[in-house]
Design a protein around this motif. Structure first.
Motif, PDB file in Angstrom:
ATOM      1  N   PHE A 105      39.992  47.102  22.340  1.00 62.90           N
ATOM      2  CA  PHE A 105      39.678  45.675  22.353  1.00 62.90           C
ATOM      3  C   PHE A 105      38.165  45.492  22.268  1.00 62.90           C
ATOM      4  N   GLN A 106      37.756  44.509  21.461  1.00 65.72           N
ATOM      5  CA  GLN A 106      36.343  44.174  21.310  1.00 65.72           C
ATOM      6  C   GLN A 106      36.128  42.728  21.724  1.00 65.72           C
ATOM      7  N   GLU A 107      35.149  42.496  22.587  1.00 64.85           N
ATOM      8  CA  GLU A 107      34.818  41.136  23.020  1.00 64.85           C
ATOM      9  C   GLU A 107      34.157  40.361  21.886  1.00 64.85           C
ATOM     10  N   ASN A 108      34.015  39.050  22.060  1.00 65.81           N
ATOM     11  CA  ASN A 108      33.372  38.204  21.059  1.00 65.81           C
ATOM     12  C   ASN A 108      31.968  38.688  20.725  1.00 65.81           C
TER      13      ASN A 108
ATOM     14  N   ILE B 165      51.591  44.120  29.904  1.00 66.70           N
ATOM     15  CA  ILE B 165      50.455  45.013  30.153  1.00 66.70           C
ATOM     16  C   ILE B 165      50.960  46.328  30.738  1.00 66.70           C
ATOM     17  N   TYR B 166      50.440  47.427  30.188  1.00 69.57           N
ATOM     18  CA  TYR B 166      50.791  48.783  30.612  1.00 69.57           C
ATOM     19  C   TYR B 166      49.522  49.493  31.080  1.00 69.57           C
ATOM     20  N   GLU B 167      49.719  50.622  31.738  1.00 65.54           N
ATOM     21  CA  GLU B 167      48.587  51.440  32.136  1.00 65.54           C
ATOM     22  C   GLU B 167      48.797  52.873  31.668  1.00 65.54           C
ATOM     23  N   LEU B 168      47.726  53.467  31.140  1.00 64.05           N
ATOM     24  CA  LEU B 168      47.688  54.914  30.921  1.00 64.05           C
ATOM     25  C   LEU B 168      47.141  55.499  32.211  1.00 64.05           C
ATOM     26  N   ARG B 169      47.785  56.543  32.707  1.00 58.84           N
ATOM     27  CA  ARG B 169      47.484  57.068  34.029  1.00 58.84           C
ATOM     28  C   ARG B 169      46.836  58.454  33.932  1.00 58.84           C
ATOM     29  N   VAL B 170      45.683  58.586  34.574  1.00 57.84           N
ATOM     30  CA  VAL B 170      44.981  59.867  34.646  1.00 57.84           C
ATOM     31  C   VAL B 170      44.528  60.071  36.079  1.00 57.84           C
ATOM     32  N   GLY B 171      44.805  61.251  36.607  1.00 56.52           N
ATOM     33  CA  GLY B 171      44.334  61.603  37.940  1.00 56.52           C
ATOM     34  C   GLY B 171      43.463  62.845  37.868  1.00 56.52           C
ATOM     35  N   LEU B 172      42.385  62.837  38.628  1.00 51.62           N
ATOM     36  CA  LEU B 172      41.485  63.991  38.662  1.00 51.62           C
ATOM     37  C   LEU B 172      40.753  64.001  40.001  1.00 51.62           C
ATOM     38  N   ASN B 173      40.896  65.083  40.728  1.00 45.26           N
ATOM     39  CA  ASN B 173      40.206  65.249  42.012  1.00 45.26           C
ATOM     40  C   ASN B 173      40.452  64.072  42.966  1.00 45.26           C
ATOM     41  N   GLY B 174      41.680  63.599  42.997  1.00 44.88           N
ATOM     42  CA  GLY B 174      42.039  62.512  43.904  1.00 44.88           C
ATOM     43  C   GLY B 174      41.613  61.129  43.445  1.00 44.88           C
TER      44      GLY B 174
ATOM     45  N   ILE C 257      43.946  48.976  23.632  1.00 42.60           N
ATOM     46  CA  ILE C 257      43.492  49.325  24.978  1.00 42.60           C
ATOM     47  C   ILE C 257      42.372  48.356  25.338  1.00 42.60           C
ATOM     48  N   SER C 258      42.592  47.583  26.393  1.00 42.47           N
ATOM     49  CA  SER C 258      41.628  46.545  26.741  1.00 42.47           C
ATOM     50  C   SER C 258      40.438  47.089  27.526  1.00 42.47           C
ATOM     51  N   HIS C 259      40.691  47.859  28.574  1.00 49.45           N
ATOM     52  CA  HIS C 259      39.598  48.359  29.405  1.00 49.45           C
ATOM     53  C   HIS C 259      40.123  49.403  30.379  1.00 49.45           C
ATOM     54  N   GLY C 260      39.227  49.990  31.130  1.00 54.75           N
ATOM     55  CA  GLY C 260      39.611  50.989  32.113  1.00 54.75           C
ATOM     56  C   GLY C 260      39.141  50.609  33.505  1.00 54.75           C
TER      57      GLY C 260
ATOM     58  N   GLN D 138      43.362  41.203  39.502  1.00 56.61           N
ATOM     59  CA  GLN D 138      42.368  40.601  38.602  1.00 56.61           C
ATOM     60  C   GLN D 138      42.145  41.466  37.355  1.00 56.61           C
ATOM     61  N   GLU D 139      42.367  42.766  37.460  1.00 59.16           N
ATOM     62  CA  GLU D 139      42.243  43.640  36.291  1.00 59.16           C
ATOM     63  C   GLU D 139      43.423  43.448  35.350  1.00 59.16           C
ATOM     64  N   ILE D 140      44.600  43.231  35.913  1.00 60.31           N
ATOM     65  CA  ILE D 140      45.767  42.936  35.068  1.00 60.31           C
ATOM     66  C   ILE D 140      45.563  41.587  34.389  1.00 60.31           C
ATOM     67  N   ASP D 141      45.068  40.607  35.149  1.00 64.77           N
ATOM     68  CA  ASP D 141      44.786  39.286  34.567  1.00 64.77           C
ATOM     69  C   ASP D 141      43.756  39.393  33.439  1.00 64.77           C
ATOM     70  N   ARG D 142      42.762  40.239  33.633  1.00 69.36           N
ATOM     71  CA  ARG D 142      41.744  40.461  32.594  1.00 69.36           C
ATOM     72  C   ARG D 142      42.395  41.016  31.324  1.00 69.36           C
ATOM     73  N   ALA D 143      43.300  41.967  31.473  1.00 71.77           N
ATOM     74  CA  ALA D 143      44.003  42.540  30.316  1.00 71.77           C
ATOM     75  C   ALA D 143      44.870  41.484  29.635  1.00 71.77           C
ATOM     76  N   ILE D 144      45.494  40.610  30.415  1.00 68.90           N
ATOM     77  CA  ILE D 144      46.309  39.528  29.840  1.00 68.90           C
ATOM     78  C   ILE D 144      45.438  38.600  29.007  1.00 68.90           C
ATOM     79  N   LYS D 145      44.242  38.281  29.497  1.00 70.17           N
ATOM     80  CA  LYS D 145      43.315  37.439  28.730  1.00 70.17           C
ATOM     81  C   LYS D 145      42.911  38.126  27.428  1.00 70.17           C
ATOM     82  N   CYS D 146      42.666  39.422  27.492  1.00 66.75           N
ATOM     83  CA  CYS D 146      42.339  40.185  26.281  1.00 66.75           C
ATOM     84  C   CYS D 146      43.501  40.124  25.294  1.00 66.75           C
ATOM     85  N   LYS D 147      44.704  40.256  25.811  1.00 71.04           N
ATOM     86  CA  LYS D 147      45.897  40.211  24.960  1.00 71.04           C
ATOM     87  C   LYS D 147      45.995  38.868  24.241  1.00 71.04           C
TER      88      LYS D 147
END
Length: 136
Positions: A23-26, A73-82, A99-102, A112-121
């Motif tokens: 995703f690219q902002e204005n 909205i979905y999430e890609l999940r990565v775990g590293l060192n807790g 992909i909107s953001h991380g 609020q991060e899910i809401d942010r992704a919804i706005k991007c969508k």
């Protein structure tokens, strides 16, 4: 006929199931790439590997690699060192993933991060060309 069917199935299997774009902002900012700049090298490598899995599996990617949050909205999940790294994304049509953001999360992805992704969508759906940054 079997040999030609086998060839066909191998070709279909070799084609990525989805195109992944960021995703690219204005203003031209790419939130995911800005987030990538803040990550340790090992976390960045794991996030990029997870994106590759998303490209190859598309809608078929499941837990523990990805999960549905809400409202498309979905999430890609990565775990590293807790530490739990999450990249929020949505599908656009049948063949594209945006992909909107991380974020780094503790127990759950903040609302609020899910809401942010919804706005991007919503922005993306109104003007896909304007809000598409393709990774090179």
């Amino acid at each position: 006929m079997f040999a030609s069917m086998r060839t066909y199935l191998m070709e279909v299997a070799a084609v990525p199931k989805v195109e992944v774009v960021f995703f690219q902002e204005n203003e031209g900012k790419i939130p995911l790439l800005e987030w990538f700049d803040e990550l340790p090298d090992k976390a960045l490598a794991k996030c990029r590997a997870r994106i590759e899995r998303l490209k190859s599996l598309g809608h078929e990617i499941r837990r523990p690699e990805a999960d549905y949050l809400r409202d498309g909205i979905y999430e890609l999940r990565v775990g590293l060192n807790g530490i739990n790294y999450r990249m929020l994304y949505f599908f656009y049509g049948n063949k594209a993933v945006v992909i909107s953001h991380g974020v780094i999360k503790e127990k759950a992805v903040p609302l609020q991060e899910i809401d942010r992704a919804i706005k991007c969508k919503r922005k993306f759906e109104q003007a896909p060309d304007k809000h598409t940054y393709q990774e090179t």
